[in-house]
Design a protein around this motif. Structure first.
Motif, PDB file in Angstrom:
ATOM      1  N   GLN A 292       0.976  -1.318   0.225  1.00 24.87           N
ATOM      2  CA  GLN A 292      -0.146  -0.043  -0.097  1.00 24.87           C
ATOM      3  C   GLN A 292       0.730   1.310   0.082  1.00 24.87           C
ATOM      4  N   LEU A 293       1.883   1.401   0.829  1.00 20.54           N
ATOM      5  CA  LEU A 293       2.861   2.569   0.698  1.00 20.54           C
ATOM      6  C   LEU A 293       3.442   2.519  -0.306  1.00 20.54           C
ATOM      7  N   ARG A 294       3.796   1.628  -1.197  1.00 19.92           N
ATOM      8  CA  ARG A 294       4.522   1.651  -2.497  1.00 19.92           C
ATOM      9  C   ARG A 294       3.597   2.258  -3.739  1.00 19.92           C
ATOM     10  N   PHE A 295       2.514   1.565  -3.579  1.00 18.04           N
ATOM     11  CA  PHE A 295       1.326   2.257  -4.367  1.00 18.04           C
ATOM     12  C   PHE A 295       0.950   3.691  -4.143  1.00 18.04           C
ATOM     13  N   ALA A 296       0.826   3.978  -2.976  1.00 18.65           N
ATOM     14  CA  ALA A 296       0.742   5.583  -2.595  1.00 18.65           C
ATOM     15  C   ALA A 296       1.800   6.431  -3.015  1.00 18.65           C
ATOM     16  N   HIS A 297       2.936   5.935  -2.920  1.00 16.65           N
ATOM     17  CA  HIS A 297       4.093   6.595  -3.237  1.00 16.65           C
ATOM     18  C   HIS A 297       4.397   6.683  -4.741  1.00 16.65           C
ATOM     19  N   ALA A 298       3.630   6.004  -5.435  1.00 16.20           N
ATOM     20  CA  ALA A 298       3.877   5.700  -6.711  1.00 16.20           C
ATOM     21  C   ALA A 298       2.765   7.069  -7.288  1.00 16.20           C
ATOM     22  N   ILE A 299       1.749   7.127  -6.740  1.00 14.16           N
ATOM     23  CA  ILE A 299       0.752   7.965  -7.132  1.00 14.16           C
ATOM     24  C   ILE A 299       1.083   9.540  -6.727  1.00 14.16           C
ATOM     25  N   SER A 300       1.202   9.401  -5.442  1.00 15.30           N
ATOM     26  CA  SER A 300       2.042  10.961  -4.981  1.00 15.30           C
ATOM     27  C   SER A 300       2.880  10.798  -4.019  1.00 15.30           C
ATOM     28  N   PRO A 301       4.002  11.557  -3.985  1.00 13.37           N
ATOM     29  CA  PRO A 301       5.010  11.125  -2.982  1.00 13.37           C
ATOM     30  C   PRO A 301       4.584  11.191  -1.688  1.00 13.37           C
ATOM     31  N   LEU A 302       4.992  10.304  -0.764  1.00  9.04           N
ATOM     32  CA  LEU A 302       4.881  10.204   0.605  1.00  9.04           C
ATOM     33  C   LEU A 302       5.496  11.175   1.268  1.00  9.04           C
ATOM     34  N   GLU A 303       4.655  11.621   2.407  1.00  5.04           N
ATOM     35  CA  GLU A 303       5.125  12.870   3.383  1.00  5.04           C
ATOM     36  C   GLU A 303       6.515  12.140   3.880  1.00  5.04           C
ATOM     37  N   ASN A 304       6.544  10.943   4.362  1.00  2.00           N
ATOM     38  CA  ASN A 304       7.908  10.465   4.969  1.00  2.00           C
ATOM     39  C   ASN A 304       8.299   9.171   4.157  1.00  2.00           C
ATOM     40  N   PRO A 305       8.919   9.506   3.176  1.00  2.00           N
ATOM     41  CA  PRO A 305       9.334   7.958   2.365  1.00  2.00           C
ATOM     42  C   PRO A 305      10.222   7.291   3.022  1.00  2.00           C
ATOM     43  N   ALA A 306      10.885   7.640   4.122  1.00  2.00           N
ATOM     44  CA  ALA A 306      11.684   6.821   5.067  1.00  2.00           C
ATOM     45  C   ALA A 306      10.897   5.332   5.505  1.00  2.00           C
ATOM     46  N   ARG A 307       9.614   5.660   5.568  1.00  2.00           N
ATOM     47  CA  ARG A 307       8.718   4.581   6.095  1.00  2.00           C
ATOM     48  C   ARG A 307       8.922   3.206   5.218  1.00  2.00           C
ATOM     49  N   LEU A 308       9.026   3.597   3.815  1.00  2.00           N
ATOM     50  CA  LEU A 308       9.104   2.340   2.718  1.00  2.00           C
ATOM     51  C   LEU A 308      10.223   1.753   3.185  1.00  2.00           C
TER      52      LEU A 308
END
Length: 71
Positions: free
Chosen positions: A28-44
């Motif tokens: 889910q994080l990867r999909f969300a990051h692909a659509i719009s950048p995550l607020e905290n990409p370190a979560r990946l």
């Protein structure tokens, strides 16, 4: 995330459920990051490490079980 001693306290079924849940969260994080950048990409990265810790514990138990049954 749970530390090493917390992971050892989980049953095999709980460990499998936790692995499945963390993998789903990671997807889910990867999909969300692909659509719009995550607020905290370190979560990946943190999620990948969590999954790796859980899988390592699972493999350690399998290895330990096979060693004990061979003796």
């Amino acid at each position: 995330m749970k530390n090493k001693t917390d992971l050892k306290g989980l049953s095999a079924d709980q460990l499998k459920e936790q692995i499945k849940a963390e993998q789903t969260t990671g997807q889910q994080l990867r999909f969300a990051h692909a659509i719009s950048p995550l607020e905290n990409p370190a979560r990946l990265k943190a999620n990948r490490k969590t999954v790796a810790r859980l899988l390592t514990e699972q493999n350690r138990r399998k290895s330990e079980q096979s060693t004990n049954s061979a003796q």
